[in-house]
Structure formats: C-alpha cells, structure tokens
Design an enzyme around this catalytic site. Structure first.
Site, PDB file in Angstrom:
ATOM      1  N   CYS A  65       0.872  -1.170   0.000  1.00 40.47           N
ATOM      2  CA  CYS A  65       0.000   0.000   0.000  1.00 40.47           C
ATOM      3  C   CYS A  65       0.907   1.218   0.000  1.00 40.47           C
ATOM      4  O   CYS A  65       1.728   1.379   0.920  1.00 40.47           O
ATOM      5  CB  CYS A  65      -0.866  -0.032   1.261  1.00 40.47           C
ATOM      6  SG  CYS A  65      -1.806   1.474   1.546  1.00 40.47           S
TER       7      CYS A  65
ATOM      8  N   CYS B 215      -0.922   3.930  -6.447  1.00 35.73           N
ATOM      9  CA  CYS B 215      -1.756   3.287  -5.416  1.00 35.73           C
ATOM     10  C   CYS B 215      -1.950   1.865  -5.913  1.00 35.73           C
ATOM     11  O   CYS B 215      -2.198   1.653  -7.110  1.00 35.73           O
ATOM     12  CB  CYS B 215      -3.095   4.011  -5.301  1.00 35.73           C
ATOM     13  SG  CYS B 215      -4.381   3.074  -4.429  1.00 35.73           S
TER      14      CYS B 215
HETATM   15  N1  DGL Z   1      -3.931   0.687  -1.920  1.00 35.83           N
HETATM   16  C1  DGL Z   1      -3.565   1.831  -1.216  1.00 35.83           C
HETATM   17  C2  DGL Z   1      -2.387   2.586  -1.756  1.00 35.83           C
HETATM   18  O1  DGL Z   1      -1.572   1.991  -2.427  1.00 35.83           O
HETATM   19  C3  DGL Z   1      -4.523   2.666  -0.448  1.00 35.83           C
HETATM   20  C4  DGL Z   1      -5.811   3.068  -0.990  1.00 35.83           C
HETATM   21  C5  DGL Z   1      -6.636   3.697   0.105  1.00 35.83           C
HETATM   22  O2  DGL Z   1      -6.991   2.969   1.028  1.00 35.83           O
HETATM   23  O3  DGL Z   1      -6.888   4.912   0.058  1.00 35.83           O
HETATM   24  O4  DGL Z   1      -2.207   3.745  -1.514  1.00 35.83           O
END
Ligand code: DGL
Length: 255
Positions: A74, A181
């Site tokens: 993430c 993301c």
């Molecule tokens: N998948 C996540 C990222 O790479 C977070 C998305 C979220 O929860 O806002 O930032």
C-alpha cells in the site's frame, strides 16, 4: 524460520497487484495477506491513525502469524508508516512500495507524466523527496480521492464516470502514467479507455525483486520446491463482505 510465511498488508484487496508479482518471482514462499477493509480507505486518514492500524496488523502478521518479512503493499501505508514500523519491528525486514516515478526518469523522462495516487501519498514527505529528485518538469500530480474505494467495491459504472470526469482533460496528452496506489492497476483498462495509449508504471515488480533480494541476503528463502500456501484475511466484521473479498482476491490472483 525459512519456511515461515511472508506477510502482506493493504487497506483492501489492491495489494493483490503486488502479491501477484511476488508469487511470480517467489512461488515457493507462503503468504499471509491482510486486507483492512474495515478501515479503508487509508488515503485521507491522519498519519497517526494509519500508523496505529498498520501497527496492529504488523503485530498480527509478525507476532501471531510468525511472518519472516512484511511487505507494505500500500503506497499510503508505506509513505506514512514504514519508518515507524521498521523501528518498532527492527528484527523483521519490511519492504515498502512507492510510486514508480524513478522508473519514468529511467525509461521515458521526456514524456508528459501523470502521477495518480491518494492524497496521503502525494502529500507525504517521502513522496516529496522522490518527486524533487526525479522531477522531469512535465509532471502533473493528481490526487484521486475516492478512486481506490470505487475499485475496492467493484462499482464499475461509477468508476467509468469518475475516470472520465477526472482524466478527460488529459486524453491524448499523456505518455506516462504512474499508478501510485496499489488498487489502480486493477483499473488499467478503464484508465486507458479515457487517456488513450499510455505507458503505465507501478512499483509492484520492484517490490517483488526487492523481497527476493532481501530474503536471499538474509538467508531466509524457503528451500521447499513446492508451491507455498496463500491465506487471505479481511478485517470486515461482516461475513458476506469477507467472503466476497476473498473470492475476488483469489480471482485476481489466478486471473
Ligand atoms: N492501496 C492503497 C495505496 O496503495 C490505499 C488506498 C486507500 O486505502 O486509500 O495507496
């Protein structure tokens, strides 16, 4: 210890885009994936809240599940909590993802570039350092508020409308798109439908390679020659939601 699993965490199922690459590079490892859908999205949360959540998950994965390494799949969690977790869990290698902006610099620095990420990632100090180091002076930073959520929930019609609205003005004008993301690679097709033929950059391959390098350097590679196991956990209190997430997770993993 060598046959212990590798832990993965994300605010939802987006981190599957990273795990997929890790499984490709390290098929004999076992994996535990924690999807924090009770608390997503992370993108607009305060730093201390993200640190606290990631700390709870790291405690489960490292101390209860016995993971030998942890991957922050993430970008937002990596930007906000990696340093803190590395200090607190100093005996466990922690691999963090970041928007693949350096890759643009290495591969196509002359092209107009769009960096798509959560607001939290784009506002973080960690991202600012990366951005100013590799700035090609032809880059727009685009906070995609709500996009990870639409992808997480599989709201396809709304996703299309959202992307047209957000990206329409860039149609035909962009060469490089950084998917900052881990949810966004799941919407590559839909993003291309608006922007046209762009080159995508994301950090998943780099993380998978780094995981392999770290496990090798620390002599932690699983010597087994059988495919490892993959276990998915989601924090939602609702059983139906948990089941749906798990089903999508394995569909993406195998698809
Ligand atoms: N998948 C996540 C990222 O790479 C977070 C998305 C979220 O929860 O806002 O930032």
């Amino acid at each position: 210890m060598k046959n212990a699993p590798v832990g993965f965490l994300d605010s939802g199922i987006g981190g599957i885009t990273v795990l997929r690459k890790a499984v490709g590079v390290l098929p004999f490892e076992s994996y535990r994936f924690f999807s924090d859908s009770l608390n997503n999205p992370y993108g607009d949360k305060e730093d201390r809240e993200i640190k606290a959540r990631c700390d709870e998950i790291a405690d489960i994965l490292i101390n209860k599940e016995g993971c030998k390494a942890l991957v922050l799949a993430c970008n937002t969690a990596s930007a906000k909590a990696a340093e803190y977790l590395r200090e607190k869990y100093a005996d466990t290698p922690i691999i963090a993802i970041e928007p693949a902006y350096k890759m643009v610099h290495d591969i196509n620095p002359g092209g107009f570039t769009l960096v798509m990420a959560t607001r939290g990632t784009l506002e973080s100090e960690k991202f600012h350092r990366l951005y100013y180091k590799y700035n090609n002076n032809k880059t727009d930073l685009l906070a995609c508020v709500g996009l990870a959520d639409l992808i997480e929930q599989g709201r396809e019609d709304e996703l299309k409308a959202y992307l047209e609205n957000l990206l329409g003005k860039y149609a035909g004008k962009v060469e490089n798109v950084v998917l900052g993301c881990t949810h966004y690679p799941l919407a590559e097709k839909e993003i291309k439908a608006v922007l046209g033929d762009v080159m995508f950059f994301d950090g998943a391959d780099g993380v998978a390679r780094q995981l392999k390098a770290v496990l090798t350097a620390k002599d932690l590679l699983n010597p087994s020659e059988e495919k490892g196991t993959i276990i998915f956990t989601d924090s939602s209190p609702d059983e139906e939601t948990r089941k749906q997430k798990e089903e999508r997770f394995f569909r993406y993993l195998n698809g």
